[in-house]
Design a protein around this motif. Structure first.
Motif, mmCIF file in Angstrom:
data_model
loop_
_atom_site.group_PDB
_atom_site.id
_atom_site.type_symbol
_atom_site.label_atom_id
_atom_site.label_comp_id
_atom_site.label_asym_id
_atom_site.label_seq_id
_atom_site.Cartn_x
_atom_site.Cartn_y
_atom_site.Cartn_z
ATOM 1 N N GLY A 1 11.286 4.962 -9.045
ATOM 2 C CA GLY A 1 11.303 5.971 -7.991
ATOM 3 C C GLY A 1 10.312 7.089 -8.184
ATOM 4 N N LEU A 2 9.459 6.992 -9.195
ATOM 5 C CA LEU A 2 8.489 8.047 -9.498
ATOM 6 C C LEU A 2 7.626 8.369 -8.275
ATOM 7 C CD1 LEU A 2 7.091 9.714 -11.889
ATOM 8 C CD2 LEU A 2 5.435 7.815 -11.925
ATOM 9 N N ILE A 3 7.534 9.665 -7.954
ATOM 10 C CA ILE A 3 6.608 10.140 -6.927
ATOM 11 C C ILE A 3 5.231 10.253 -7.567
ATOM 12 C CG2 ILE A 3 6.014 12.064 -5.401
ATOM 13 C CD1 ILE A 3 9.023 12.764 -5.336
ATOM 14 N N VAL A 4 4.235 9.608 -6.984
ATOM 15 C CA VAL A 4 2.867 9.688 -7.491
ATOM 16 C C VAL A 4 2.026 10.495 -6.496
ATOM 17 C CG1 VAL A 4 0.802 8.404 -8.159
ATOM 18 C CG2 VAL A 4 3.072 7.482 -8.690
ATOM 19 N N VAL A 5 1.311 11.479 -7.027
ATOM 20 C CA VAL A 5 0.491 12.347 -6.184
ATOM 21 C C VAL A 5 -0.952 12.253 -6.669
ATOM 22 C CG1 VAL A 5 0.194 14.671 -5.262
ATOM 23 C CG2 VAL A 5 2.476 13.892 -5.933
#
Length: 480
Positions: free
Chosen positions: A280-284
Motif C-alpha cells: 500500500g506504499l504511496i509513491v511520489v
C-alpha cells in the motif's frame, strides 16, 4: 457577489530558494490501481496537515541544502566563506562537514509533541538530499551520519531516520521517507573522470551502461534498506525530478530542457520492491507523470482552484528549507490561513521546519506551532476529513465540506489577529434547499439564519462578533 480566486498565492519566501526548488506540476495524473495504495491515499488525504524536515550537514553552515555544491551559475549556488575561492576547495570543505556533525540536542520526541499538538498528522523526513549524505545507517556508502567519521555516530540515537520514524509512529503519524534520486557524492552519478556541469549526471549513461547500472543498483539498494529496516513506511517521497526516463521530459518546462541524457533508474522495479516490503506504499515520484506519482506536489504555492487528483503543497515555515540562523518565520496567522486556503482547494499542507546543527528547532518554530495548536483545537473539525466544495471561497470566506456528512464549514479569515464580524455574515451554500442548524465552532448556541437562494444570511450575536479567541479565522458550521 462571488469573487473568483484568480491569482496564484505565492508565499513569502526567499527568491533564490524558490527558484532552486521550483517544481512545475505534471500536466496529467494517472490514478493508482492497487487497492491498498488507493485506500492509503484516501486516508492520507483526510490528514490535511503534515510536517516536513530538511536536515543534513549543511545546517552547520546555515546554507541552502545541497545546492551550493552544484556547479550551476545560479543565485542559490553562491558559495560563501573561506572556501569559495575554488569549486574543488569548497566541495572538499563541504564534504568535510561530515567530520564535525554532532547534533547532541537531537530529541525527536520533542518534535513529535509539538507537531501533534499543532494538529499535524504525518511526517516526511529527508533521509538523503542531493548532496548524498545519508541520514540513516545505509550499508551502501560511508558518507552517512552513522559513519565513524561523524562524531554523532557514537550517540546511541545516531541513526536519526530510525529514531524519527519510531518516535512519530508511536503517536500514530503516517511516516514518509524523502529520498533524493540524484546523488552528487556518488562516483557513479558524478563520475570523477569528468567535472560535473550541472545538477544532472555528468556522463552519458548510454555510453557507460555499466557505471549507470551501478548507480541504479546503489539507488535500489538504499531504498530497499529504508523499506526493510525502518518499520512501517507509508510514503516514499522521491525528489530530483531530472533523474527520469528521457521520454518523460516536458520541454515546455525550463529546468527539464536541461536534461540531456536518459536517466532511467527503473522505477517499476524500485516501486515493486518497495511495495512488496511495504504494501500500500504511496509513491511520489515528483514531476514524473505516470503510475509512480500518486499525488502531485506544488511547491511554495496554492493552486487557484481545486485539482482533480490528490495533491499536497510543501511550504517552508521560514524563508529557507534548511536551517538558517535568524530565519524569518511565518506568523501563526499566516500558517493557519495557508492551511485553510489549501484545504478549501482539496489539498494537504506539508509545512517544513529545518532542524539546526545542534539537533533542535529554533524556539520560534515551537512558538508558532503552539499558537497554531490553540486554533486547531477549536477549529480542526472543519479541516480534517474534509473535501472542497463550490464556490470554494467568496471574499475572505473559505469553504470545506465534511467528507461523510451534510455539513459545510465556512472559515471567515481575519485581516489581523482577532476576527471582527458584523451583525450578519453571508455565506454561499450552493444547491442546499434546507438548513438544520448553524453554529460557530467554540460556541454552543445555535445561530439564527435566513436562506435566500444560495445565500445563507447568518445573524451574529453581539457577544461573539469580536471573536478574539479565534484570532486567525472563525468557523461557521452549517448542517443541512
Amino acid at each position: 457577489m462571488i469573487k473568483k480566486f484568480v491569482t496564484l498565492l505565492l508565499v513569502l519566501i526567499n527568491t533564490t530558494v524558490l527558484v532552486a526548488q521550483q517544481h512545475n506540476m505534471s500536466k496529467t495524473y494517472q490514478a493508482p490501481t492497487d487497492e491498498l495504495v488507493k485506500k492509503k491515499l484516501n486516508n492520507w488525504q483526510d490528514l490535511k496537515f503534515g510536517l516536513f524536515m530538511h536536515w543534513g550537514t549543511y545546517s552547520q553552515w546555515g546554507v541552502v541544502e545541497s545546492w551550493s555544491i552544484c556547479p550551476e551559475d545560479e543565485g542559490w549556488t553562491q558559495r560563501k566563506g573561506p572556501y569559495g575561492a575554488t569549486y574543488n576547495g569548497y566541495l572538499k570543505a563541504y564534504e568535510n562537514l561530515q567530520t564535525t556533525f554532532n547534533p547532541v540536542k537531537f530529541n525527536p520526541e520533542k518534535w513529535v509533541a509539538a507537531a501533534k499538538s499543532a494538529g499535524m498528522k504525518y511526517v516526511i523526513f529527508t533521509t538523503k538530499h542531493h548532496d548524498g549524505f545519508s541520514m540513516f545507517d545505509t550499508k551502501q556508502t560511508d558518507y552517512k551520519i552513522t559513519s565513524a567519521k561523524t562524531p554523532f555516530s557514537s550517540n546511541p540515537r545516531s541513526n536519526v531516520t530510525k529514531e524519527i520514524f519510531n518516535a512519530f509512529r508511536k503517536e500514530n503519524f503516517m511516516i514518509g521517507a524523502y529520498f533524493s534520486k540524484p546523488d552528487w557524492h556518488s562516483e557513479d552519478y558524478w563520475w570523477p573522470y569528468f567535472p560535473p556541469k550541472d545538477r544532472n549526471v555528468n556522463y552519458d549513461p548510454a555510453m557507460h551502461p555499466d557505471r549507470w547500472q551501478k548507480f541504479k543498483d546503489f539507488t535500489y539498494n538504499q531504498i530497499g534498506e529504508l523499506m526493510t529496516d525502518y518499520g512501517k513506511v507509508d510514503i516514499l517521497w522521491l525528489d530530483g525530478g531530472w533523474v527520469r526516463p528521457k521520454s518523460t521530459i516536458d520541454t515546455t518546462v525550463d529546468w527539464q530542457r536541461g536534461i540531456k541524457f536518459n536517466q532511467d533508474i527503473n522505477m517499476p522495479k524500485i516501486a515493486g520492491m518497495a511495495r512488496s516490503k511495504q504494501p500500500g506504499l504511496i509513491v511520489v515520484d515528483r514531476t514524473v507523470t505516470g503510475e509512480f506519482e500518486n499525488y502531485t506536489t506544488p511547491e511554495q504555492q496554492v493552486p487557484e482552484t481545486p485539482l482533480d487528483h490528490p495533491w499536497e503543497t510543501c511550504i517552508t515555515m521560514g524563508d529557507s528549507w534548511s536551517y538558517v540562523p535568524n530565519d524569518h518565520y511565518k506568523t501563526a496567522h499566516q500558517i493557519v490561513q495557508l492551511l485553510v486556503k489549501i484545504v478549501s482547494r482539496g489539498g494537504n499542507l506539508l509545512l517544513n521546519i529545518g532542524p539546526g546543527p545542534d539537533g533542535d528547532w529554533d524556539p520560534v518554530a515551537y512558538s508558532r506551532l503552539s499558537e497554531v495548536s490553540a486554533w486547531m483545537q477549536v477549529n480542526g473539525e472543519g479541516i480534517y476529513g474534509s473535501t472542497s466544495v463550490a464556490p470554494y471561497s467568496t471574499g475572505n470566506v473559505y469553504y470545506t465540506k465534511a467528507k461523510n456528512a451534510n455539513t459545510i464549514y465556512a472559515f471567515v479569515l481575519a485581516d489581523k489577529d482577532g476576527v471582527k464580524l458584523g451583525k450578519t455574515v453571508i455565506i454561499k451554500v450552493n444547491h442546499v434547499k434546507a438548513i438544520k442548524k448553524v453554529t460557530m465552532l467554540g460556541f454552543k448556541q445555535s445561530l439564527k439564519y435566513k436562506l435566500t437562494g444560495d445565500d445563507l444570511v447568518i445573524t451574529i450575536p453581539a457577544a461573539i462578533q469580536n471573536n478574539t479567541a479565534a484570532r486567525y479565522a472563525s468557523t461557521l458550521k452549517v448542517t443541512y
